[in-house]
Design a protein around this motif. Sequence first.
Motif, PDB file in Angstrom:
ATOM      1  N   UNK A  92       8.230   4.055   8.810  1.00  0.00           N
ATOM      2  CA  UNK A  92       6.947   4.518   8.292  1.00  0.00           C
ATOM      3  C   UNK A  92       5.913   3.424   8.459  1.00  0.00           C
ATOM      4  N   UNK A  93       4.740   3.816   8.929  1.00  0.00           N
ATOM      5  CA  UNK A  93       3.630   2.867   9.031  1.00  0.00           C
ATOM      6  C   UNK A  93       2.416   3.445   8.307  1.00  0.00           C
ATOM      7  N   UNK A  94       1.806   2.628   7.458  1.00  0.00           N
ATOM      8  CA  UNK A  94       0.594   3.025   6.737  1.00  0.00           C
ATOM      9  C   UNK A  94      -0.457   1.955   6.949  1.00  0.00           C
ATOM     10  N   UNK A  95      -1.618   2.352   7.436  1.00  0.00           N
ATOM     11  CA  UNK A  95      -2.699   1.405   7.677  1.00  0.00           C
ATOM     12  C   UNK A  95      -3.274   0.878   6.370  1.00  0.00           C
ATOM     13  N   UNK A  96      -3.863  -0.321   6.386  1.00  0.00           N
ATOM     14  CA  UNK A  96      -4.391  -0.925   5.159  1.00  0.00           C
ATOM     15  C   UNK A  96      -5.519  -0.115   4.522  1.00  0.00           C
ATOM     16  N   UNK A  97      -6.355   0.545   5.337  1.00  0.00           N
ATOM     17  CA  UNK A  97      -7.452   1.332   4.770  1.00  0.00           C
ATOM     18  C   UNK A  97      -6.919   2.544   4.021  1.00  0.00           C
ATOM     19  N   UNK A  98      -5.875   3.181   4.562  1.00  0.00           N
ATOM     20  CA  UNK A  98      -5.255   4.320   3.889  1.00  0.00           C
ATOM     21  C   UNK A  98      -4.605   3.871   2.582  1.00  0.00           C
ATOM     22  N   UNK A  99      -3.934   2.717   2.636  1.00  0.00           N
ATOM     23  CA  UNK A  99      -3.294   2.188   1.442  1.00  0.00           C
ATOM     24  C   UNK A  99      -4.288   1.866   0.346  1.00  0.00           C
ATOM     25  N   UNK A 100      -5.417   1.269   0.700  1.00  0.00           N
ATOM     26  CA  UNK A 100      -6.447   0.930  -0.280  1.00  0.00           C
ATOM     27  C   UNK A 100      -7.062   2.191  -0.873  1.00  0.00           C
ATOM     28  N   UNK A 101      -7.276   3.192  -0.028  1.00  0.00           N
ATOM     29  CA  UNK A 101      -7.830   4.458  -0.526  1.00  0.00           C
ATOM     30  C   UNK A 101      -6.879   5.110  -1.525  1.00  0.00           C
ATOM     31  N   UNK A 102      -5.594   5.090  -1.206  1.00  0.00           N
ATOM     32  CA  UNK A 102      -4.604   5.661  -2.108  1.00  0.00           C
ATOM     33  C   UNK A 102      -4.557   4.893  -3.424  1.00  0.00           C
ATOM     34  N   UNK A 103      -4.681   3.598  -3.335  1.00  0.00           N
ATOM     35  CA  UNK A 103      -4.675   2.764  -4.541  1.00  0.00           C
ATOM     36  C   UNK A 103      -5.870   3.085  -5.430  1.00  0.00           C
ATOM     37  N   UNK A 104      -7.038   3.245  -4.820  1.00  0.00           N
ATOM     38  CA  UNK A 104      -8.236   3.594  -5.586  1.00  0.00           C
ATOM     39  C   UNK A 104      -8.103   4.968  -6.235  1.00  0.00           C
ATOM     40  N   UNK A 105      -7.565   5.913  -5.493  1.00  0.00           N
ATOM     41  CA  UNK A 105      -7.403   7.260  -6.039  1.00  0.00           C
ATOM     42  C   UNK A 105      -6.392   7.275  -7.185  1.00  0.00           C
ATOM     43  N   UNK A 106      -5.372   6.440  -7.078  1.00  0.00           N
ATOM     44  CA  UNK A 106      -4.384   6.353  -8.150  1.00  0.00           C
ATOM     45  C   UNK A 106      -5.018   5.835  -9.431  1.00  0.00           C
ATOM     46  N   UNK A 107      -5.848   4.798  -9.310  1.00  0.00           N
ATOM     47  CA  UNK A 107      -6.530   4.254 -10.479  1.00  0.00           C
ATOM     48  C   UNK A 107      -7.458   5.292 -11.103  1.00  0.00           C
ATOM     49  N   UNK A 108      -8.160   6.033 -10.266  1.00  0.00           N
ATOM     50  CA  UNK A 108      -9.055   7.075 -10.773  1.00  0.00           C
ATOM     51  C   UNK A 108      -8.249   8.174 -11.469  1.00  0.00           C
ATOM     52  N   UNK A 109      -7.109   8.557 -10.877  1.00  0.00           N
ATOM     53  CA  UNK A 109      -6.276   9.608 -11.462  1.00  0.00           C
ATOM     54  C   UNK A 109      -5.763   9.215 -12.844  1.00  0.00           C
ATOM     55  N   UNK A 110      -5.315   7.978 -12.984  1.00  0.00           N
ATOM     56  CA  UNK A 110      -4.818   7.517 -14.285  1.00  0.00           C
ATOM     57  C   UNK A 110      -5.953   7.461 -15.301  1.00  0.00           C
ATOM     58  N   UNK A 111      -7.117   6.962 -14.872  1.00  0.00           N
ATOM     59  CA  UNK A 111      -8.265   6.904 -15.777  1.00  0.00           C
ATOM     60  C   UNK A 111      -8.705   8.281 -16.243  1.00  0.00           C
ATOM     61  N   UNK A 112      -8.766   9.238 -15.316  1.00  0.00           N
ATOM     62  CA  UNK A 112      -9.154  10.601 -15.683  1.00  0.00           C
ATOM     63  C   UNK A 112      -8.126  11.252 -16.597  1.00  0.00           C
ATOM     64  N   UNK A 113      -6.850  10.957 -16.347  1.00  0.00           N
ATOM     65  CA  UNK A 113      -5.796  11.510 -17.203  1.00  0.00           C
ATOM     66  C   UNK A 113      -5.939  11.003 -18.635  1.00  0.00           C
TER      67      UNK A 113
END
Length: 304
Positions: free
Chosen positions: A115-136
């Motif tokens: 599996x390969x994941x680019x750094x921009x995709x990883x950072x976007x996922x990280x940001x979305x995770x933080x937003x998801x937890x905050x909204x929850x």
Amino acid sequence: MQFNFIKYSLVYYIISGVLIIVAVVSLFMFGLKFGIEFVGGSNMQLEFAGERPSNEAIREALKGFDLGEITVQPTGGGPSGSGAILQFKGVDENVHQQMLSELNKLAPVQEKGFQYIGPSVGQELRNKTQVAIGLALLAITLYIAFAFRKVSRPIASWKYGITSLIALFHDILIPLGVFAVLGKLYNVEITIPIIAALLTVLGFSVHDTIVIFDRIRENIFRRGMGEFEDTVNWSLNQTLGRSLSTVFSTLIPLFTIYFLGGETLKYFALALIIGITSGAYSSIFIASPLLVSWHRFYIHKFGS
């Protein structure tokens, strides 16, 4: 005979305070080791036909490919050999195939996944995770405040929501502190399944807290205002059996998954075990006593 939960509130606060301080210190000292889903990189799952080479031998074989820090995680494997998960910075397909050739020189190896994941995709996922937890967390707080809107005395409805939020931070910080230590000592990473486990912990913990708060509300309506401390204590005794049976029946399969479920589910189960145990503790010994402490502070300050 009823147990007086509120009498020992200070003890509960000290225990939780120590755990939270240790967790926060661990997070600041070690940080969290995020998986490639969040930082980008490559993940290679291998199965060796013979004896698995040592971690040092694997790293030595791959040192010429400029892979940065190579994490090697043994995974047991089938009857014919042992497995390993390798994580390193992103590489193209040509380098990927050359790496397999070098590993085959150590021992016959079969690739189970790459599996390969680019750094921009990883950072976007990280940001979305933080937003998801905050909204929850925000949604949970607003829901509790709305659900208890008719209970304005002796504690305002919004205080139930804030108290629940404090308990939820308690339930998330403790598992994160544990994973910060595990990441430092054993290279355990925060992955998507662990994030899913933490979100599950939020739901489980707030559900248990709401059950207790709801019983407090019912007892206020049934018994009148009376002494708020007595009402909370009575409600905790009424819901204790239900809370403990729910937790233990959930922990039994989780421990089974942790010990028998394989490497990929091990830390997912561990996050749930720690979080659910912490959530049960906070629902009984932190959230409800905090309501009483808040009420006492209000009475002491304003006299009514």
